[in-house]
Design a protein around this motif. Sequence first.
Motif, PDB file in Angstrom:
ATOM      1  N   GLY A   1       0.796  -1.228   0.000  1.00 51.28           N
ATOM      2  CA  GLY A   1       0.000   0.000   0.000  1.00 51.28           C
ATOM      3  C   GLY A   1       0.824   1.271   0.000  1.00 51.28           C
ATOM      4  N   VAL A   2       1.912   1.299   0.773  1.00 53.14           N
ATOM      5  CA  VAL A   2       2.704   2.529   0.857  1.00 53.14           C
ATOM      6  C   VAL A   2       3.502   2.781  -0.415  1.00 53.14           C
ATOM      7  CG1 VAL A   2       2.874   2.394   3.364  1.00 53.14           C
ATOM      8  CG2 VAL A   2       4.629   1.332   1.961  1.00 53.14           C
ATOM      9  N   LEU A   3       3.602   1.796  -1.286  1.00 55.25           N
ATOM     10  CA  LEU A   3       4.292   1.966  -2.570  1.00 55.25           C
ATOM     11  C   LEU A   3       3.268   2.209  -3.670  1.00 55.25           C
ATOM     12  CD1 LEU A   3       6.981  -0.879  -2.300  1.00 55.25           C
ATOM     13  CD2 LEU A   3       7.105   1.484  -1.496  1.00 55.25           C
ATOM     14  N   ASP A   4       2.322   3.105  -3.403  1.00 53.31           N
ATOM     15  CA  ASP A   4       1.250   3.458  -4.340  1.00 53.31           C
ATOM     16  C   ASP A   4       0.401   2.257  -4.730  1.00 53.31           C
ATOM     17  OD1 ASP A   4       2.037   6.043  -4.210  1.00 53.31           O
ATOM     18  OD2 ASP A   4       2.843   6.184  -6.231  1.00 53.31           O
ATOM     19  N   GLY A   5       0.329   1.257  -3.843  1.00 55.94           N
ATOM     20  CA  GLY A   5      -0.535   0.104  -4.091  1.00 55.94           C
ATOM     21  C   GLY A   5       0.000  -0.886  -5.107  1.00 55.94           C
ATOM     22  N   VAL A   6       1.309  -0.939  -5.295  1.00 52.78           N
ATOM     23  CA  VAL A   6       1.901  -1.885  -6.244  1.00 52.78           C
ATOM     24  C   VAL A   6       1.597  -3.322  -5.831  1.00 52.78           C
ATOM     25  CG1 VAL A   6       4.074  -2.799  -7.127  1.00 52.78           C
ATOM     26  CG2 VAL A   6       3.723  -0.336  -6.993  1.00 52.78           C
ATOM     27  N   ILE A   7       1.213  -4.154  -6.786  1.00 54.02           N
ATOM     28  CA  ILE A   7       0.910  -5.565  -6.540  1.00 54.02           C
ATOM     29  C   ILE A   7       1.981  -6.421  -7.197  1.00 54.02           C
ATOM     30  CG2 ILE A   7      -0.745  -7.433  -6.921  1.00 54.02           C
ATOM     31  CD1 ILE A   7      -2.951  -5.329  -6.982  1.00 54.02           C
ATOM     32  N   LEU A   8       2.487  -7.403  -6.446  1.00 55.60           N
ATOM     33  CA  LEU A   8       3.444  -8.369  -6.969  1.00 55.60           C
ATOM     34  C   LEU A   8       2.919  -9.776  -6.715  1.00 55.60           C
ATOM     35  CD1 LEU A   8       6.834  -6.867  -5.694  1.00 55.60           C
ATOM     36  CD2 LEU A   8       5.913  -6.730  -8.011  1.00 55.60           C
ATOM     37  N   ASP A   9       3.166 -10.681  -7.651  1.00 61.22           N
ATOM     38  CA  ASP A   9       2.803 -12.083  -7.465  1.00 61.22           C
ATOM     39  C   ASP A   9       3.921 -12.778  -6.689  1.00 61.22           C
ATOM     40  OD1 ASP A   9       0.408 -11.818  -8.757  1.00 61.22           O
ATOM     41  OD2 ASP A   9       1.169 -12.467 -10.706  1.00 61.22           O
ATOM     42  N   VAL A  10       3.725 -12.902  -5.370  1.00 60.53           N
ATOM     43  CA  VAL A  10       4.726 -13.496  -4.487  1.00 60.53           C
ATOM     44  C   VAL A  10       4.508 -15.005  -4.422  1.00 60.53           C
ATOM     45  CG1 VAL A  10       5.683 -13.466  -2.153  1.00 60.53           C
ATOM     46  CG2 VAL A  10       4.782 -11.366  -3.153  1.00 60.53           C
TER      47      VAL A  10
ATOM     48  N   ILE B   1      15.193 -20.470  -8.856  1.00 60.92           N
ATOM     49  CA  ILE B   1      14.921 -19.257  -8.091  1.00 60.92           C
ATOM     50  C   ILE B   1      15.146 -18.014  -8.948  1.00 60.92           C
ATOM     51  CG2 ILE B   1      17.230 -18.871  -7.094  1.00 60.92           C
ATOM     52  CD1 ILE B   1      15.754 -18.265  -4.437  1.00 60.92           C
ATOM     53  N   LEU B   2      16.072 -18.070  -9.903  1.00 67.96           N
ATOM     54  CA  LEU B   2      16.256 -16.949 -10.822  1.00 67.96           C
ATOM     55  C   LEU B   2      15.021 -16.748 -11.695  1.00 67.96           C
ATOM     56  CD1 LEU B   2      19.962 -17.552 -11.965  1.00 67.96           C
ATOM     57  CD2 LEU B   2      19.133 -15.867 -10.315  1.00 67.96           C
ATOM     58  N   SER B   3      14.451 -17.836 -12.183  1.00 69.76           N
ATOM     59  CA  SER B   3      13.221 -17.751 -12.984  1.00 69.76           C
ATOM     60  C   SER B   3      12.065 -17.223 -12.142  1.00 69.76           C
ATOM     61  CB  SER B   3      12.877 -19.121 -13.565  1.00 69.76           C
ATOM     62  OG  SER B   3      13.910 -19.582 -14.420  1.00 69.76           O
ATOM     63  N   THR B   4      12.004 -17.640 -10.880  1.00 69.96           N
ATOM     64  CA  THR B   4      10.947 -17.151  -9.991  1.00 69.96           C
ATOM     65  C   THR B   4      11.056 -15.650  -9.797  1.00 69.96           C
ATOM     66  OG1 THR B   4      10.835 -19.267  -8.821  1.00 69.96           O
ATOM     67  CG2 THR B   4       9.963 -17.333  -7.676  1.00 69.96           C
TER      68      THR B   4
ATOM     69  N   GLN C   1      12.303 -13.486 -11.855  1.00 65.50           N
ATOM     70  CA  GLN C   1      11.897 -12.830 -13.092  1.00 65.50           C
ATOM     71  C   GLN C   1      10.373 -12.731 -13.179  1.00 65.50           C
ATOM     72  OE1 GLN C   1      13.999 -11.431 -15.378  1.00 65.50           O
ATOM     73  NE2 GLN C   1      12.136 -10.597 -16.260  1.00 65.50           N
ATOM     74  N   GLN C   2       9.684 -13.788 -12.775  1.00 57.60           N
ATOM     75  CA  GLN C   2       8.220 -13.767 -12.783  1.00 57.60           C
ATOM     76  C   GLN C   2       7.667 -12.747 -11.801  1.00 57.60           C
ATOM     77  OE1 GLN C   2       7.207 -17.855 -11.990  1.00 57.60           O
ATOM     78  NE2 GLN C   2       8.156 -18.604 -13.879  1.00 57.60           N
ATOM     79  N   VAL C   3       8.311 -12.607 -10.655  1.00 62.69           N
ATOM     80  CA  VAL C   3       7.878 -11.609  -9.672  1.00 62.69           C
ATOM     81  C   VAL C   3       8.032 -10.205 -10.256  1.00 62.69           C
ATOM     82  CG1 VAL C   3       8.366 -10.583  -7.417  1.00 62.69           C
ATOM     83  CG2 VAL C   3       8.374 -13.065  -7.678  1.00 62.69           C
ATOM     84  N   ALA C   4       9.168  -9.930 -10.896  1.00 60.44           N
ATOM     85  CA  ALA C   4       9.431  -8.592 -11.423  1.00 60.44           C
ATOM     86  C   ALA C   4       8.434  -8.205 -12.511  1.00 60.44           C
ATOM     87  CB  ALA C   4      10.853  -8.519 -11.972  1.00 60.44           C
ATOM     88  N   THR C   5       8.119  -9.125 -13.405  1.00 66.79           N
ATOM     89  CA  THR C   5       7.223  -8.804 -14.515  1.00 66.79           C
ATOM     90  C   THR C   5       5.758  -8.806 -14.098  1.00 66.79           C
ATOM     91  OG1 THR C   5       7.242 -11.134 -15.166  1.00 66.79           O
ATOM     92  CG2 THR C   5       8.815  -9.675 -16.260  1.00 66.79           C
ATOM     93  N   SER C   6       5.462  -9.194 -12.874  1.00 61.99           N
ATOM     94  CA  SER C   6       4.062  -9.203 -12.415  1.00 61.99           C
ATOM     95  C   SER C   6       3.637  -7.870 -11.823  1.00 61.99           C
ATOM     96  CB  SER C   6       3.861 -10.311 -11.378  1.00 61.99           C
ATOM     97  OG  SER C   6       4.508  -9.982 -10.144  1.00 61.99           O
ATOM     98  N   ALA C   7       4.530  -6.893 -11.701  1.00 57.93           N
ATOM     99  CA  ALA C   7       4.204  -5.609 -11.071  1.00 57.93           C
ATOM    100  C   ALA C   7       3.033  -4.941 -11.777  1.00 57.93           C
ATOM    101  CB  ALA C   7       5.426  -4.701 -11.077  1.00 57.93           C
ATOM    102  N   ARG C   8       2.035  -4.542 -10.999  1.00 60.38           N
ATOM    103  CA  ARG C   8       0.838  -3.906 -11.543  1.00 60.38           C
ATOM    104  C   ARG C   8       0.155  -3.123 -10.429  1.00 60.38           C
ATOM    105  NH1 ARG C   8       0.144  -9.318 -10.779  1.00 60.38           N
ATOM    106  NH2 ARG C   8      -1.692 -10.054  -9.628  1.00 60.38           N
TER     107      ARG C   8
END
Length: 323
Positions: free
Chosen positions: A164-173, A297-300, A302-309
């Motif tokens: 929430g404090v990061l303007d509501g950024v969502i990541l797929d954790v 874990i490197l592939s994981t 990458q998926q987290v980074a590209t999921s930002a929304r």
Amino acid sequence: MTEHDFAAWEREAALDRAVADDHEVADELRVLLQLAAPHLSAPADRMERVLARAALARRRRRRAALAAGLAVGLTAAVLAAAPALAPGPTGTVLSPAASGPALGAVPPAGSPTGSPTPSGTPTGSPEVSPSVSPEAASGGAEGGAPGDRSGDGTVPPPRPTRFGVLDGVILDVPSTWFDLTVLSTAGRPVSYGYLASQPLTGDAGCQIRNGVRPPVCLAAGGLLDNSALVSVQLIRDEKAAVEAAKRPVVFQDIEPAKDCLAQGGTRQLVAQQVILPNRQAEVVELSACLRLPGQEILSTLQQVATSARLLGPATNSPISSAD
């Protein structure tokens, strides 16, 4: 001389006298006007005003050029990334090459990159998302496997998490990972989100290592083999957003920072993703500290980074001030 000639001479003489009088009157009038008109000098600050107007015009031209360049660059990035935007009904993520190449192609440590590492990382005492047990998240004594599998061998789906404090950024954790948020303070003006593949806490009593107090503590005392600790930062800078929009969302190697080395990290990666909250371009920067990472874990990461929304259902990351 006849009377007629005398009269003609007298008329010419009178005309000459009249012309001379007219010239004399005109000269007197010209002198009078010159004496009556005041001589106005330029204001003392005339040059300063001229320079100020010129500087204002230059600033306006620069702002107009920057705004036009930003609009063109972001529009081009949206069009290029349209086929591969992050999943979900976001409509607010920009990346010129979507996910880019597989993270297994990340260059070796020490190769030059243009991405800076976050500085001034805050400390704090937040609670941690109780999503899994410590044993499951840490992968036991062998390390923190990124995609721990269930009993039937399947990988659980990721957990959408909102900061929430990061303007509501969502990541797929990943569902077996942990997350928390540390708020900014007067001494540390930046708020951070954290993800880890093993249990962590924001206890302010973290042990000082190499002269550095880690912003978060890992339950195992440091990173296990094949584990990751990721910080998430929001950069509110349009110029940085324009530059980030030109690059693919791919992790790049950087020199490990002191806080990463203090956690036992052997490698540090940075990736940036551009978002548009309230039509203002901002950069989501993920800095991952890893210890002897494997390909999974490197592939994981990458998926987290590209999921930002910004849009979509998600659980809120726990928040705690960094007192």
